[in-house]
Design a protein around this motif. Structure first.
Motif, mmCIF file in Angstrom:
data_model
loop_
_atom_site.group_PDB
_atom_site.id
_atom_site.type_symbol
_atom_site.label_atom_id
_atom_site.label_comp_id
_atom_site.label_asym_id
_atom_site.label_seq_id
_atom_site.Cartn_x
_atom_site.Cartn_y
_atom_site.Cartn_z
ATOM 1 N N TRP A 1 -5.293 -27.753 -18.432
ATOM 2 C CA TRP A 1 -5.123 -29.132 -17.994
ATOM 3 C C TRP A 1 -5.268 -29.188 -16.484
ATOM 4 O O TRP A 1 -4.933 -28.244 -15.788
ATOM 5 N N ASP A 2 -5.731 -30.319 -15.980
ATOM 6 C CA ASP A 2 -5.910 -30.489 -14.546
ATOM 7 C C ASP A 2 -4.718 -31.242 -13.970
ATOM 8 O O ASP A 2 -4.543 -32.423 -14.238
ATOM 9 N N GLY A 3 -3.920 -30.525 -13.189
ATOM 10 C CA GLY A 3 -2.753 -31.133 -12.558
ATOM 11 C C GLY A 3 -2.979 -31.483 -11.107
ATOM 12 O O GLY A 3 -2.134 -32.114 -10.468
ATOM 13 N N GLY A 4 -4.132 -31.058 -10.544
ATOM 14 C CA GLY A 4 -4.497 -31.451 -9.186
ATOM 15 C C GLY A 4 -3.485 -31.103 -8.111
ATOM 16 O O GLY A 4 -3.450 -31.754 -7.083
ATOM 17 N N PHE A 5 -2.641 -30.103 -8.322
ATOM 18 C CA PHE A 5 -1.628 -29.678 -7.339
ATOM 19 C C PHE A 5 -0.544 -30.727 -7.089
ATOM 20 O O PHE A 5 0.146 -30.677 -6.082
ATOM 21 N N THR A 6 -0.404 -31.720 -7.965
ATOM 22 C CA THR A 6 0.642 -32.713 -7.743
ATOM 23 C C THR A 6 1.485 -32.877 -8.996
ATOM 24 O O THR A 6 0.975 -32.772 -10.111
ATOM 25 N N ASP A 7 2.755 -33.158 -8.794
ATOM 26 C CA ASP A 7 3.644 -33.325 -9.938
ATOM 27 C C ASP A 7 3.317 -34.594 -10.722
ATOM 28 O O ASP A 7 3.368 -34.610 -11.941
ATOM 29 N N PHE A 8 2.931 -35.675 -10.026
ATOM 30 C CA PHE A 8 2.642 -36.915 -10.749
ATOM 31 C C PHE A 8 1.370 -36.795 -11.591
ATOM 32 O O PHE A 8 1.293 -37.332 -12.685
ATOM 33 N N LYS A 9 0.377 -36.061 -11.104
ATOM 34 C CA LYS A 9 -0.846 -35.838 -11.890
ATOM 35 C C LYS A 9 -0.540 -34.951 -13.097
ATOM 36 O O LYS A 9 -0.997 -35.218 -14.209
ATOM 37 N N ALA A 10 0.262 -33.914 -12.901
ATOM 38 C CA ALA A 10 0.643 -33.026 -14.003
ATOM 39 C C ALA A 10 1.430 -33.793 -15.062
ATOM 40 O O ALA A 10 1.193 -33.636 -16.263
ATOM 41 N N GLU A 11 2.334 -34.642 -14.620
ATOM 42 C CA GLU A 11 3.123 -35.453 -15.557
ATOM 43 C C GLU A 11 2.214 -36.385 -16.357
ATOM 44 O O GLU A 11 2.374 -36.535 -17.567
#
Length: 181
Positions: free
Chosen positions: A164-174
């Motif tokens: 999955w691509d979380g882009g180094f951010t918690d909001f993107k991962a969520e």
């Protein structure tokens, strides 16, 4: 955000018992136009040219993890300060001379230990990965390659559908995990 907080806490902890002071210069990508006041962040870089500044510690991974700033352009910006000691955190910049230093993470060793632990202690055979490859960060690619190598070293199969691509951010991962569940 957590990365930046831990980064600054580490520097602060190191400086606490020593006769030194540090300044946090919050900067952004040069010529960023995301916000009307972004020029103020980059103008902070001019302050770093002052003779009052003895050395510069750069959270390189934060800069090189943004699509707006290419690696080569970042190196050009950092070279402007090569008359001072520069410490790059997380990414090797390839600058030469006694004034340049880098603090790097051994991703291969870390991921091998993680995957080995998950396999041996928890009997995991399908392990997912939260990537940040969409940022085009060298650090993200290094982590992804180390993860795949760790799977192979431990005799486990790589499952592309478990990336999955979380882009180094918690909001993107969520957001990504909210869709995946």
């Amino acid at each position: 955000m957590e990365y930046s907080h831990d980064f600054l806490r580490g520097i602060s902890s190191f400086a606490k018992d020593k006769d030194l002071k540090f300044i946090i210069a919050q900067t952004k990508v040069p010529h960023s136009t995301v916000c009307i006041f972004d020029y103020q962040y980059w103008s902070t870089m001019e302050f770093l040219r002052s003779d009052e500044i003895d050395a510069i510690i750069v959270a390189t991974g934060l800069y090189c993890g943004t699509p707006e700033l290419e690696y080569d352009n970042f190196i050009k910006a950092v070279k402007k300060f090569s008359n001072k000691p520069i410490v790059s955190i997380s990414i090797e910049l390839g600058l030469e001379g006694d004034n340049y230093h880098a603090v790097l993470i051994d991703c291969k060793k870390s991921f091998n230990q993680i995957v080995e632990h998950l396999k041996q202690k928890h009997n995991c055979i399908k392990i997912g990965f939260l990537s940040a490859n969409s940022t085009n960060s060298r650090e993200a690619f290094e982590r992804f390659d180390a993860f795949k190598e760790a799977l192979a070293n431990n005799g486990l199969e790589f499952f592309p559908d478990l990336v999955w691509d979380g882009g180094f951010t918690d909001f993107k991962a969520e957001e990504v995990f909210g869709k995946a569940i």
